[in-house]
Design a protein around this motif. Structure first.
Motif, mmCIF file in Angstrom:
data_model
loop_
_atom_site.group_PDB
_atom_site.id
_atom_site.type_symbol
_atom_site.label_atom_id
_atom_site.label_comp_id
_atom_site.label_asym_id
_atom_site.label_seq_id
_atom_site.Cartn_x
_atom_site.Cartn_y
_atom_site.Cartn_z
ATOM 1 N N ARG A 102 0.837 -1.199 0.000
ATOM 2 C CA ARG A 102 0.000 0.000 0.000
ATOM 3 C C ARG A 102 0.871 1.249 0.000
ATOM 4 N NH1 ARG A 102 -3.583 0.180 5.320
ATOM 5 N NH2 ARG A 102 -3.770 2.383 4.789
ATOM 6 N N ASP A 171 -2.352 -1.696 -11.231
ATOM 7 C CA ASP A 171 -1.532 -1.157 -10.145
ATOM 8 C C ASP A 171 -0.996 0.232 -10.496
ATOM 9 O OD1 ASP A 171 -0.154 -1.772 -7.508
ATOM 10 O OD2 ASP A 171 1.584 -1.298 -8.751
ATOM 11 N N ASP A 174 -3.725 2.657 -9.988
ATOM 12 C CA ASP A 174 -3.857 2.943 -8.562
ATOM 13 C C ASP A 174 -2.827 3.981 -8.107
ATOM 14 O OD1 ASP A 174 -4.801 2.083 -5.707
ATOM 15 O OD2 ASP A 174 -2.616 1.861 -5.643
ATOM 16 N N LYS A 175 -1.596 3.834 -8.550
ATOM 17 C CA LYS A 175 -0.538 4.763 -8.151
ATOM 18 C C LYS A 175 -0.827 6.169 -8.662
ATOM 19 C CE LYS A 175 4.470 5.530 -8.357
ATOM 20 N NZ LYS A 175 5.772 5.014 -8.865
ATOM 21 N N HIS A 178 -3.720 7.635 -6.657
ATOM 22 C CA HIS A 178 -3.246 7.948 -5.307
ATOM 23 C C HIS A 178 -2.490 9.275 -5.292
ATOM 24 C CE1 HIS A 178 -1.742 6.831 -1.245
ATOM 25 N NE2 HIS A 178 -0.666 7.527 -1.619
ATOM 26 N N LEU A 191 -8.512 3.252 0.747
ATOM 27 C CA LEU A 191 -7.261 2.788 1.332
ATOM 28 C C LEU A 191 -7.413 2.564 2.839
ATOM 29 C CD1 LEU A 191 -4.269 2.159 0.740
ATOM 30 C CD2 LEU A 191 -3.758 4.553 1.306
ATOM 31 N N GLY A 192 -7.359 1.295 3.241
ATOM 32 C CA GLY A 192 -7.489 0.957 4.648
ATOM 33 C C GLY A 192 -8.909 0.772 5.129
ATOM 34 N N PRO A 197 -6.520 -2.830 0.563
ATOM 35 C CA PRO A 197 -5.100 -2.490 0.486
ATOM 36 C C PRO A 197 -4.713 -1.410 -0.528
ATOM 37 C CG PRO A 197 -5.496 -4.467 -0.783
ATOM 38 C CD PRO A 197 -6.823 -4.077 -0.175
ATOM 39 N N LYS A 198 -5.686 -0.901 -1.289
ATOM 40 C CA LYS A 198 -5.347 0.027 -2.364
ATOM 41 C C LYS A 198 -6.196 1.296 -2.296
ATOM 42 C CE LYS A 198 -1.978 -2.078 -4.418
ATOM 43 N NZ LYS A 198 -0.657 -1.431 -4.575
ATOM 44 N N SER A 199 -5.843 2.255 -3.171
ATOM 45 C CA SER A 199 -6.481 3.572 -3.130
ATOM 46 C C SER A 199 -7.649 3.708 -4.098
ATOM 47 C CB SER A 199 -5.437 4.648 -3.443
ATOM 48 O OG SER A 199 -4.404 4.620 -2.480
ATOM 49 N N ILE A 212 -9.114 -5.458 -6.705
ATOM 50 C CA ILE A 212 -7.890 -4.910 -6.113
ATOM 51 C C ILE A 212 -6.848 -4.710 -7.211
ATOM 52 C CG2 ILE A 212 -6.000 -5.350 -4.497
ATOM 53 C CD1 ILE A 212 -7.940 -6.983 -2.808
#
Length: 380
Positions: A102, A171, A174-175, A178, A191-192, A197-199, A212
């Motif tokens: 994460r 992924d 996601d980055k 984020h 996130l959380g 586990p991801k944004s 995910i």
């Protein structure tokens, strides 16, 4: 970002709510302790023929029921649609890729309260109705979510001339999401949340929702739903859209188009004093014209200072009570499938795919109820 609900139709909205099927939180709106899978329960009836026993050959008993012309037309159309799904090239089934760690969030960015635990928060029973200041804050959060979603959509590569360039991974999406959210001083709400586990959620092809992000690279002909929620100045803005990746087949393009139309038609019935059940009725009417299934397990929800709250927005036909109130905010986020509406959740407790492997599409807006209609907040 929606959550799942299991409804017992015989007891109204006796429900089990969660962001995944494993981590469910029960509502207390019914005295019943049992929880049924979504959908009208089937009951098998045994029949016995009395009289003389026939030794020469078995008897065949046929049961029938009268159905309306509309019901028969819908049944035939549904069968034709399901048969037609075999005519386009099926995508290889999804496989989980590598999930990276994460991403960190700068310390100065305010965090939502649920980060103190990996346990899925209970849905709030409070309807979120805002004053002028709250509405202004909701507009700001939702506008940011809409801009982030639009940007994420540009990362879904398309066909260039006769070639398809290798696309980004989920992924990488996601980055990028984020970074854009945190650079704006906001927190990526997923996130959380309950340990997610991801944004952002990235749901590809047969994934209904809550996918995910991982190392899987988008392929020519894929469809992908990107679900963005931001937490800005204490308020959540929630939106999603299904994007086309490259040369997408005609049946999939139509599924995506009709799903967006269903969301729009659900929004169109909203205003102060309108019944919540009208949303599901209007969505179902439009989806049935094309033979598509409307997923019942995942629903819309109230959103504001709390990520998920009442009211629960059912996208299928229902008789749930309640009316909309001016100043109220909630999401409408139907999921339609090209096949059945049953689903399975992966061992990660989040990724939910259609049981028959058929494609699914979803669209979502956060709306504000006004005296005469609804304002879509998650628009740029």
């Amino acid at each position: 970002m929606g959550f799942s609900v299991s409804v017992s139709h015989s007891h109204g909205l006796s429900s089990q709510l969660s962001s995944s099927s494993l981590l469910a939180q029960q509502l207390s709106s019914s005295s019943s302790k049992s929880t049924l899978f979504v959908g009208f329960p089937f009951t098998s009836y045994a029949s016995t023929l009395h009289g003389k026993q026939c030794r020469s050959q078995p008897h065949l008993v046929v049961y029938s029921k009268r159905v309306s012309g509309l019901e028969e037309a819908l049944r035939i159309r549904r069968e034709c649609e399901l048969q037609g799904t075999t005519k386009f090239r099926r995508r290889p089934p999804l496989r989980r890729g590598k999930v990276s760690p994460r991403l960190p969030v700068p310390d100065h960015i305010p965090k939502p309260p649920y980060l103190s635990s990996n346990i899925l928060p209970e849905i709030s029973s409070e309807h979120q109705i805002h004053d002028a200041e709250g509405i202004a804050q909701m507009r700001a959060a939702c506008e940011l979510a809409a801009r982030v979603l639009d940007y994420a959509g540009t990362l879904v590569r398309v066909r260039y001339y006769c070639f398809f360039r290798p696309s980004v991974t989920t992924d990488q999406i996601d980055k990028a999401v984020h970074e854009m959210i945190t650079e704006a001083g906001a927190y990526p709400s997923p996130l959380g949340y309950g340990g997610f586990p991801k944004s952002v959620c990235t749901s590809v092809n047969e994934c209904m929702c809550h996918g995910i992000p991982d190392s899987r690279q988008l392929q020519d002909g894929d469809i992908i739903n990107i679900d963005v929620t931001v937490y800005l100045n204490g308020y959540h803005g929630d939106t999603s859209k299904t994007f086309l990746c490259g040369d997408v087949s005609g049946p999939l393009q139509r599924l995506v188009t009709v799903t967006e139309e269903c969301m729009e038609k659900g929004i169109a019935v909203c205003k102060d004093g309108a019944s919540f059940k009208k949303i599901g009725k209007r969505i179902s009417e439009h989806a049935e014209k094309y033979g598509y299934g409307v997923v019942e397990r995942f629903v819309g929800h109230g959103v504001g200072t709390v990520f998920h709250s009442q009211p629960i927005i059912l996208h299928h036909r229902n008789e749930s009570p309640g009316v909309m109130v001016e100043g109220q905010t909630f999401t409408i986020e139907p999921i339609l499938t090209l096949g059945g509406i049953e689903c399975n959740t992966w061992p990660d407790n989040w990724t939910t795919v259609t049981s028959d492997g058929s494609p699914a599409a979803q669209f979502e807006h956060t709306i504000l109820i006004t005296r005469t209609g609804a304002e879509i907040l998650t628009k740029c």
